[in-house]
Scaffold this active site. Structure first.
Site, PDB file in Angstrom:
ATOM      1  N   HIS A  47      -4.301   6.432  -0.875  1.00  0.00           N
ATOM      2  CA  HIS A  47      -4.773   6.347   0.397  1.00  0.00           C
ATOM      3  C   HIS A  47      -3.942   6.652   1.521  1.00  0.00           C
ATOM      4  O   HIS A  47      -4.028   6.947   2.643  1.00  0.00           O
ATOM      5  CB  HIS A  47      -5.433   5.035   0.837  1.00  0.00           C
ATOM      6  CG  HIS A  47      -6.726   4.951   1.446  1.00  0.00           C
ATOM      7  ND1 HIS A  47      -7.425   6.279   1.481  1.00  0.00           N
ATOM      8  CD2 HIS A  47      -7.542   3.926   2.131  1.00  0.00           C
ATOM      9  CE1 HIS A  47      -8.646   6.033   2.280  1.00  0.00           C
ATOM     10  NE2 HIS A  47      -8.782   4.732   2.430  1.00  0.00           N
ATOM     11  N   ASN A  95      -9.139   1.894   8.525  1.00  0.00           N
ATOM     12  CA  ASN A  95     -10.222   2.025   9.274  1.00  0.00           C
ATOM     13  C   ASN A  95     -10.197   1.646  10.664  1.00  0.00           C
ATOM     14  O   ASN A  95     -11.254   1.785  11.356  1.00  0.00           O
ATOM     15  CB  ASN A  95     -11.445   0.852   8.494  1.00  0.00           C
ATOM     16  CG  ASN A  95     -11.156  -0.616   8.574  1.00  0.00           C
ATOM     17  OD1 ASN A  95      -9.746  -0.817   8.805  1.00  0.00           O
ATOM     18  ND2 ASN A  95     -12.002  -1.606   8.627  1.00  0.00           N
ATOM     19  N   PHE A 124      -4.896  -1.081   9.860  1.00  0.00           N
ATOM     20  CA  PHE A 124      -5.242  -0.521   8.664  1.00  0.00           C
ATOM     21  C   PHE A 124      -6.010   0.879   8.959  1.00  0.00           C
ATOM     22  O   PHE A 124      -6.519   1.118  10.066  1.00  0.00           O
ATOM     23  CB  PHE A 124      -6.005  -1.796   8.183  1.00  0.00           C
ATOM     24  CG  PHE A 124      -5.296  -2.858   7.095  1.00  0.00           C
ATOM     25  CD1 PHE A 124      -4.782  -2.654   5.954  1.00  0.00           C
ATOM     26  CD2 PHE A 124      -4.818  -3.900   8.251  1.00  0.00           C
ATOM     27  CE1 PHE A 124      -3.903  -3.547   5.371  1.00  0.00           C
ATOM     28  CE2 PHE A 124      -4.112  -4.818   7.331  1.00  0.00           C
ATOM     29  CZ  PHE A 124      -3.525  -4.653   6.152  1.00  0.00           C
ATOM     30  N   ASN A 131     -12.829   6.369   5.912  1.00  0.00           N
ATOM     31  CA  ASN A 131     -12.938   5.241   6.755  1.00  0.00           C
ATOM     32  C   ASN A 131     -12.077   5.669   8.097  1.00  0.00           C
ATOM     33  O   ASN A 131     -12.218   5.264   9.290  1.00  0.00           O
ATOM     34  CB  ASN A 131     -12.795   3.933   6.477  1.00  0.00           C
ATOM     35  CG  ASN A 131     -14.107   3.621   5.688  1.00  0.00           C
ATOM     36  OD1 ASN A 131     -15.222   4.044   5.790  1.00  0.00           O
ATOM     37  ND2 ASN A 131     -13.916   2.650   4.974  1.00  0.00           N
ATOM     38  N   TYR A 168       1.017  -1.175   0.125  1.00  0.00           N
ATOM     39  CA  TYR A 168      -0.050   0.037  -0.074  1.00  0.00           C
ATOM     40  C   TYR A 168       0.773   1.590  -0.012  1.00  0.00           C
ATOM     41  O   TYR A 168       0.205   2.362  -0.218  1.00  0.00           O
ATOM     42  CB  TYR A 168      -0.975  -0.027   1.126  1.00  0.00           C
ATOM     43  CG  TYR A 168      -1.790  -1.198   1.294  1.00  0.00           C
ATOM     44  CD1 TYR A 168      -2.965  -1.003   0.400  1.00  0.00           C
ATOM     45  CD2 TYR A 168      -1.656  -2.246   2.045  1.00  0.00           C
ATOM     46  CE1 TYR A 168      -3.795  -2.159   0.296  1.00  0.00           C
ATOM     47  CE2 TYR A 168      -2.573  -3.170   2.200  1.00  0.00           C
ATOM     48  CZ  TYR A 168      -3.701  -3.168   1.286  1.00  0.00           C
ATOM     49  OH  TYR A 168      -4.697  -4.235   1.319  1.00  0.00           O
TER      50      TYR A 168
END
Length: 194
Positions: A22, A70, A68, A116, A17
């Site tokens: 994000h 969220n 993560f 989120n 990621y």
């Protein structure tokens, strides 16, 4: 001078990621670490990587949650509670779909806009929304059904260049924030467009 005591960069953990949209908040923390010469180290009790630095005579804490996205609120609330930092002294750096690449803006309060990471931070801060946000424009895919895959993919080289220019300006503005306060930093950053 700084009203901010904690700067949080949001992203997802792991190499998979690291270069995705994000993770724009974490990209900005990495720039701040280079500018102000601090190193983040893992602190499991805060579910994140943290650092402390004294910049322009001001003590500042930095946090990148290692959960993560969220679940970001767990790290933010743990560190804020431990150091007794109220939401009004927290600045969260995050990706923003509603702004084009090359735009970044600071604001205080508001909802989560479907983000989120922000949603969980608000929940973990007992629904207190009064923290500051530095919103890094990543653009929008045009269809809300495409958002999940869009934020978890890398920006195009052109978009990344624009995002990087906004991150450079945001780094300058965070330095202004520390020396001269958030109002001056906000006015400068919110007028910028790469």
């Amino acid at each position: 001078m700084s009203e901010i005591k904690l700067i949080v960069g949001l992203g997802n953990p792991g190499d998979k990621y690291a270069d995705t949209r994000h993770n724009a908040g974490e990209w900005l923390i990495e720039r701040l670490a280079r500018r102000f010469n601090f190193n983040l180290s893992v602190e499991s009790k805060f579910s994140g990587k943290t650092a402390r630095a004294v910049i322009s005579g001001q003590e500042m804490r930095f946090l990148v949650p290692t959960t993560f996205m969220n679940l970001s609120g767990k790290a933010v609330s743990a560190l804020a509670n431990f150091y007794r930092i109220p939401p009004e002294q927290i600045l969260v750096l995050h990706d923003e779909l509603d702004f084009s690449p090359g735009i970044a803006k600071i604001k205080q309060g508001g909802g989560h806009g479907g983000h989120n990471g922000l949603k969980d931070i608000i929940a973990q801060l007992a629904n207190n929304k009064n923290f500051y946000r530095l919103r890094i424009g990543i653009g929008h895919p045009g269809d809300k059904n495409l958002v999940a895959s869009y934020v978890l993919n890398k920006p195009s080289p052109t978009d990344r260049q624009l995002i990087d220019r906004s991150l450079e300006e945001a780094t300058d503005c965070i330095e202004i924030l520390m020396k001269e306060g958030i109002t001056k930093a906000t006015n400068r950053l919110n007028a910028f467009k790469a």
